[in-house]
Write a protein that holds these residues in place. Structure first.
Motif, PDB file in Angstrom:
ATOM      1  N   ALA A  11      36.172  36.896  29.185  1.00 59.82           N
ATOM      2  CA  ALA A  11      35.806  37.028  30.379  1.00 59.82           C
ATOM      3  C   ALA A  11      36.504  38.039  31.304  1.00 59.82           C
ATOM      4  N   ILE A  12      37.764  38.327  30.657  1.00 61.86           N
ATOM      5  CA  ILE A  12      38.635  39.399  31.414  1.00 61.86           C
ATOM      6  C   ILE A  12      38.221  40.837  31.066  1.00 61.86           C
ATOM      7  N   ASP A  62      38.390  38.827  41.554  1.00 63.33           N
ATOM      8  CA  ASP A  62      38.602  39.766  42.403  1.00 63.33           C
ATOM      9  C   ASP A  62      39.851  39.383  43.263  1.00 63.33           C
ATOM     10  N   VAL A  63      40.626  40.380  44.136  1.00 64.79           N
ATOM     11  CA  VAL A  63      41.663  40.104  44.784  1.00 64.79           C
ATOM     12  C   VAL A  63      41.854  38.891  45.561  1.00 64.79           C
ATOM     13  N   ALA A 104      32.207  37.779  36.456  1.00 62.13           N
ATOM     14  CA  ALA A 104      32.660  36.894  37.685  1.00 62.13           C
ATOM     15  C   ALA A 104      32.682  35.494  37.331  1.00 62.13           C
ATOM     16  N   TRP A 105      31.282  35.108  36.704  1.00 66.33           N
ATOM     17  CA  TRP A 105      31.330  33.577  36.853  1.00 66.33           C
ATOM     18  C   TRP A 105      32.246  32.945  35.905  1.00 66.33           C
ATOM     19  N   GLY A 160      35.117  34.232  34.600  1.00 66.03           N
ATOM     20  CA  GLY A 160      36.359  34.579  35.061  1.00 66.03           C
ATOM     21  C   GLY A 160      36.843  33.425  36.100  1.00 66.03           C
ATOM     22  N   ARG A 161      35.749  32.925  36.815  1.00 64.97           N
ATOM     23  CA  ARG A 161      35.861  31.659  37.900  1.00 64.97           C
ATOM     24  C   ARG A 161      36.388  30.544  36.857  1.00 64.97           C
ATOM     25  N   VAL A 162      35.578  30.220  35.973  1.00 67.24           N
ATOM     26  CA  VAL A 162      35.426  29.013  35.109  1.00 67.24           C
ATOM     27  C   VAL A 162      36.742  28.960  34.579  1.00 67.24           C
ATOM     28  N   PHE A 163      37.233  30.249  33.777  1.00 70.36           N
ATOM     29  CA  PHE A 163      38.284  30.194  32.959  1.00 70.36           C
ATOM     30  C   PHE A 163      39.706  29.942  33.685  1.00 70.36           C
ATOM     31  N   MET A 164      39.536  30.736  34.857  1.00 67.60           N
ATOM     32  CA  MET A 164      40.732  30.246  35.795  1.00 67.60           C
ATOM     33  C   MET A 164      40.920  28.801  36.147  1.00 67.60           C
ATOM     34  N   ILE A 165      39.817  28.199  36.640  1.00 69.60           N
ATOM     35  CA  ILE A 165      39.731  26.920  37.012  1.00 69.60           C
ATOM     36  C   ILE A 165      40.156  26.111  35.888  1.00 69.60           C
ATOM     37  N   GLY A 166      39.879  26.265  34.522  1.00 74.57           N
ATOM     38  CA  GLY A 166      40.410  25.520  33.475  1.00 74.57           C
ATOM     39  C   GLY A 166      41.927  25.714  33.383  1.00 74.57           C
ATOM     40  N   MET A 167      42.368  26.952  33.514  1.00 71.54           N
ATOM     41  CA  MET A 167      43.903  27.235  33.189  1.00 71.54           C
ATOM     42  C   MET A 167      44.483  26.446  34.384  1.00 71.54           C
TER      43      MET A 167
END
Length: 407
Positions: free
Chosen positions: A78-79, A127-128, A87-88, A90-97
């Motif tokens: 994702a990164i 994104d930022v 982008a999507w 990345g969002r799923v990944f960070m929600i899980g983390m």
């Protein structure tokens, strides 16, 4: 092969350059080393806490391991991927983390040290603005766990100052990381566009070289082979008309035709070999012009004169070729079209230029009327190639062709 013939060169391999990773991706392994060191450090810190039961250690380390596996199996792609779906992902990944972080922090407080890896990952995956919205609640997790376990005073004085400092540092570091990635991708895009432009320029240059060489060969063929064949045909037709009458005259025409054929063969060989005109290969420009006049006198009844003024110098070969071709073309036009009885050639060489003037007393022609022939076009093209100029003046009293080329 002529030295100025553009030879197709093997095109540089551009696929590897276009598909090459950006600079930040080439150094991405450093981040993964940092991530691995962070994982080991967090495990050691968890074991150092004595107020946690072995079951708590196992659960916390299990959650930490799941976070690492979640990154390896899903987050890394994702990164690093830069496509429409990244982008999507990345969002799923960070929600899980973040969810794993919150769950682990309520089991063991040292889980909060994973923020040193989670915050940079947020800026790499999002994104930022989205990253800032993620890291603020993530950094508040230790405060919330302290509030739940130790009360307001401990949370307020023990964790809030450090949390504010961590958030500030994370935002600044994340913005810097994002800027580096953006600049790297922009630089990579510009490099790819530059490579594509270079390839396009090379292609256009090859096409221009091929077109220029075709024009040069067309001029060479017109000025040598085509004119020679015209002369041969004229002499053979003259010999045919004399077969039933003056056989000696017919034989003379055939001898001239044979000589013209041999000279044409020499021109053809010189053209194929990319050499200078055969007339220049056996003597000077002055001698080559005189031989052209001798041929004209032998084949026609036109009176010809030749004069050289100015310095006696050796001109560059390319300049001599242009001057000789202009003489050949002018004499061919005199023979075929003008009906002239006299032609004069004057070559004047002075300080910075050589000037050739060919004048006849023929019927002339309209210089403004478009012509289907290649003669004048070829002469002008040759003159332009060496930085010279060609002027043609024609009327009822004759035609004058003047060519000026730099020395």
């Amino acid at each position: 092969m002529p030295a100025d013939v553009p030879v197709d060169q093997p095109q540089r391999e551009l696929v590897a350059t276009a598909a090459a990773p950006d600079a930040w991706q080439r150094w991405f392994w450093l981040w993964e080393v940092y991530f691995a060191i962070g994982y080991v450090a967090c495990v050691l810190l968890m074991f150092s806490e004595t107020d946690v039961t072995p079951a708590g250690h196992a659960v916390a380390i299990g959650i930490l391991t799941v976070m690492a596996l979640w990154y390896v199996t899903y987050g890394r792609a994702a990164i690093t991927a830069r496509d429409a779906c990244s982008a999507w992902r990345g969002r799923v990944f960070m929600i899980g983390m973040v969810a794993l972080l919150v769950a682990g922090a309520f089991v063991q407080s040292s889980m909060s040290f994973t923020l040193f890896a989670l915050c940079p990952m947020a800026f790499m995956a999002l994104d930022v603005r989205e990253a800032v919205l993620v890291i603020i609640p993530a950094n508040l997790t230790p405060v919330l766990t302290a509030l739940a376990e130790d009360g307001l005073e401990t949370a307020l004085y023990g964790f809030v100052p450090g949390t504010l400092l961590t958030i500030t540092f994370a935002v600044l570091l994340g913005t810097w990381i994002t800027r580096i990635i953006t600049q790297s991708e922009e630089r990579g895009r510009l490099i790819r566009e530059l490579e594509e432009s270079r390839e396009e320029n090379a292609r256009l240059s090859r096409e221009a070289g091929v077109a220029a060489e075709r024009a040069r060969l067309a001029a060479e063929i017109h000025d040598t082979l085509a004119q020679g064949f015209t002369s041969i045909v004229t002499l053979v037709q003259a010999a045919e008309s004399e077969l039933d009458g003056d056989r000696d005259k017919a034989r003379r025409h055939l001898e001239l035709a044979a000589r013209a054929a041999r000279e044409n063969l020499g021109e053809a060989r010189a053209l194929v070999a990319g050499l200078v005109p055969s007339a220049l290969g056996t003597g000077s420009l002055d001698e080559a012009i005189r031989r052209q006049l001798e041929r004209l006198a032998e084949e026609t009844s036109i009176k010809a004169s030749y004069r050289v003024d100015g310095e006696s110098v050796v001109l560059p070969t390319v300049t001599e070729v242009v001057l000789l071709r202009a003489v050949q073309e002018s004499l061919t036009n005199v023979r075929k079209h003008s009906g002239a009885s006299e032609v004069s050639i004057r070559l004047r060489v002075h300080g910075s230029a050589a000037v050739l003037r060919v004048a006849d007393d023929g019927s002339g022609f309209d210089t403004d009327r478009p012509s289907d022939g290649f003669g004048l076009i070829g002469m002008r093209s040759r003159a332009t190639q060496v930085g010279g100029t060609l002027s043609v003046h024609s009327g009822d009293s004759g035609t004058t062709v003047q060519l000026e080329v730099p020395r």
